[in-house]
Enzyme design. Structure first.
Site: not given
Ligand code: AMP
Length: 402
Positions: A35, A206, A382
Site C-alpha cells: 500500500r 462469513k 471492503g
Molecule cells: P474474510 O475476512 O471474510 O475474507 O475472511 C478471511 C478469514 O477467513 C481468514 O482469516 C481465514 O482464516 C478465515 N477462514 C477461511 N476458511 C475458514 C474456515 N473453514 N473456518 C474458519 N475460518 C476460515
C-alpha cells in the site's frame, strides 16, 4: 473520473489522502508495504512538480481521538523515507498531546519547500475523522490548495479526510490520484464488460460480509466457486452434516436463495466436494481428508480438500475473467493453507484477466509467490466489495460533487 493529471498543481500545496493501513507483525514490523509503494506514483508526480505535499492516512482502529503509540504512523514514515529517497520528509511528533492538526503540524506545513513532504499523524487520533466532522475537515483543508484522494482502500468510509474534506474544494482543485483511478477503472471495466467465461471465486470466513456482493455477482458471472468458512452455510442449507464448522444459521435461507437464483440464471455454482477436517481449531491437531458429506459430528472443516482444488482447477480452465475474494481455508495455519495456495497458483496460471481483492486474499497470493502473475491485485477489500455490490463509494461521490 478527473485525475491529478487534469489539475494545475505546479508549486501548489497539495494534500494526498493515502491508505497506509499496512499489516504489521507482533513486533510492529511492516509485513507487506504494497500500500505504501502503491502510493509513490502520485507522491512522486507531486514532488516532480515542486508541490508542497501533505500526506494523511488512518492506521487501524485506535480509540477515536486518543493518541496511542502502537497506532502511530512512525514506522510508515520510516518506510516512506526509504522508498521516496527525497531529502525532506517530516512527521511531526506532538500528537501525543492530543489532536492531529496541532500547532507544530501547522508550523511544519507552512515551512514546507518545493518537493517537501509532511506526513500527518494517524488521522483517527482526532475524533473528527471517523465521524466526518466538518470542522476537522476544514482544518486540514485550510493547509492546502489541492485535494487528492488516492486511498481506494478507505473510499467506502464516510470519514472527514475522505468525504467532508473534499467538499471544501471545487472541481478544479480536487481529483483522484493515480492509484485510486487505476482501481476504479479496473473494476468498472471488468464488471461492466467482462470477457467470458467470467468466474467469481469467493471464500473467507462469513457469508454475511459478502452476501450483497455474491447476489450482485449472480447477475454478471458465468460460474461461482465457493470455499472457506462461508461454504458451510451453503452445505448446511443443502442438508449436509457440517459438524462444528463455521456456520451462520440465520443465513441458511439466503444461502438457499442464492443457489436457487444461480440455478435459474444458468450459473454454475461449485462448492467444495471434500475438506480438510479437524477436531479443533489448532495447528497441532489431527486432521482427516474427507468427502464434504462425511464431516464427523464434533469436527470442523478448515480447508478445502485435494479433490475440490482439482475440481476448481477444471472449472477455471476456460475462464477469461476471474475475480477472487477470500481464502479457501484458514491459510494462516500451514496445515490448512494448501487449498488457498493451490487456488492462487491455478488462478495465476490461467490466461484470464485476474483480479484479486481483499487484504487476506492478496496475502495468500503473496505467500504463494503469485502476485506478479495476477493481472491486478487491489489494495482495497471492503471498497472492492462495495464496487461489486454496485454502490457509489463516498470517496468517489465527494470528488465528483460540485
Ligand atoms: P474474510 O475476512 O471474510 O475474507 O475472511 C478471511 C478469514 O477467513 C481468514 O482469516 C481465514 O482464516 C478465515 N477462514 C477461511 N476458511 C475458514 C474456515 N473453514 N473456518 C474458519 N475460518 C476460515
Amino acid at each position: 473520473m478527473k485525475t491529478i493529471k487534469d489539475l494545475d498543481i505546479d508549486g501548489k500545496r497539495v494534500f494526498i489522502r493515502c491508505d497506509f493501513n499496512v499489516p504489521k507483525d507482533e513486533f510492529g514490523n511492516i509485513t507487506d508495504d504494497r500500500r505504501i509503494r502503491a502510493a509513490l506514483q502520485t507522491i512522486r508526480y507531486c514532488v516532480d512538480r515542486g508541490c508542497k505535499i501533505i500526506l494523511g492516512s488512518h492506521f487501524e482502529r485506535p480509540e477515536p481521538g486518543v493518541y496511542d503509540e502502537q497506532y502511530s504512523l512512525v514506522t510508515v514514515y520510516r518506510r516512506l523515507d526509504i522508498l521516496l529517497k527525497i531529502k525532506n520528509i517530516l512527521l511531526f511528533d506532538d500528537s501525543k498531546t492530543g489532536g492531529v492538526i496541532t500547532h507544530r503540524a501547522k508550523e511544519l506545513a507552512s515551512s514546507l519547500g518545493a518537493g517537501d513532504v509532511l506526513l500527518l499523524e494517524n488521522l483517527r487520533f482526532d475524533a473528527g475523522e471517523t465521524n466526518n466532522n466538518t470542522a476537522f475537515a476544514k482544518e486540514i483543508a485550510g493547509l492546502v490548495d489541492i485535494y487528492i484522494n488516492d486511498a481506494f482502500g478507505a473510499c467506502h468510509r464516510k470519514h472527514a479526510s475522505i468525504y467532508a474534506m473534499a467538499e471544501n474544494f471545487d472541481p478544479e482543485h480536487k481529483a483522484a490520484g493515480f492509484l485510486l483511478a487505476k482501481e476504479i477503472n479496473f473494476f468498472s471495466r471488468v464488471l461492466g464488460k467482462p470477457t467470458r467465461p467470467f468466474v467469481a471465486v469467493v471464500g473467507g470466513s462469513k457469508v454475511s460480509g459478502k452476501l450483497q456482493a455474491l447476489t450482485k455477482l449472480l447477475d454478471k458471472v458465468d460460474k461461482v466457486i465457493i470455499g472457506g468458512g462461508m461454504a458451510f452455510t451453503f452445505l448446511k442449507a443443502m442438508g449436509y452434516e457440517i459438524g462444528n464448522s463455521l456456520v451462520e444459521n440465520d443465513l441458511l435461507d439466503d444461502a438457499s436463495k442464492i443457489m436457487k437464483k444461480a440455478h435459474e440464471n444458468g450459473i454454475k455454482f461449485y462448492l467444495p466436494v471434500d475438506l480438510v477436517v479437524a477436531p479443533e481449531f489448532s495447528e497441532n491437531t489431527a486432521v482427516k481428508y474427507l468427502p464434504a458429506q462425511e464431516i464427523p459430528v464434533g469436527w470442523m472443516g478448515l480447508d478445502v480438500g485435494p479433490a475440490s482444488t482439482r475440481l476448481f482447477r477444471e472449472v477455471l480452465n476456460d475462464a477469461q475473467t476471474i475475480i477472487w475474494n477470500g481464502p479457501m481455508g484458514v491459510y494462516e495455519m500451514d496445515k490448512f493453507a494448501k487449498g488457498s495456495i493451490k487456488m492462487s497458483h491455478y488462478i495465476a496460471e490461467t490466461h484470464a484477466t485476474t483480479i484479486v481483492g481483499g487484504g487476506d486474499t492478496a496475502d495468500v497470493a503473496a505467500r504463494a509467490g503469485d502476485v506478479d502473475e495476477m493481472t491486478f491485485v487491489s489494495t482495497g477489500g471492503g471498497a472492492s466489495l462495495k464496487l461489486i455490490e454496485g454502490e457509489t463509494l463516498p470517496g468517489i461521490e465527494a470528488l465528483e460533487k460540485r
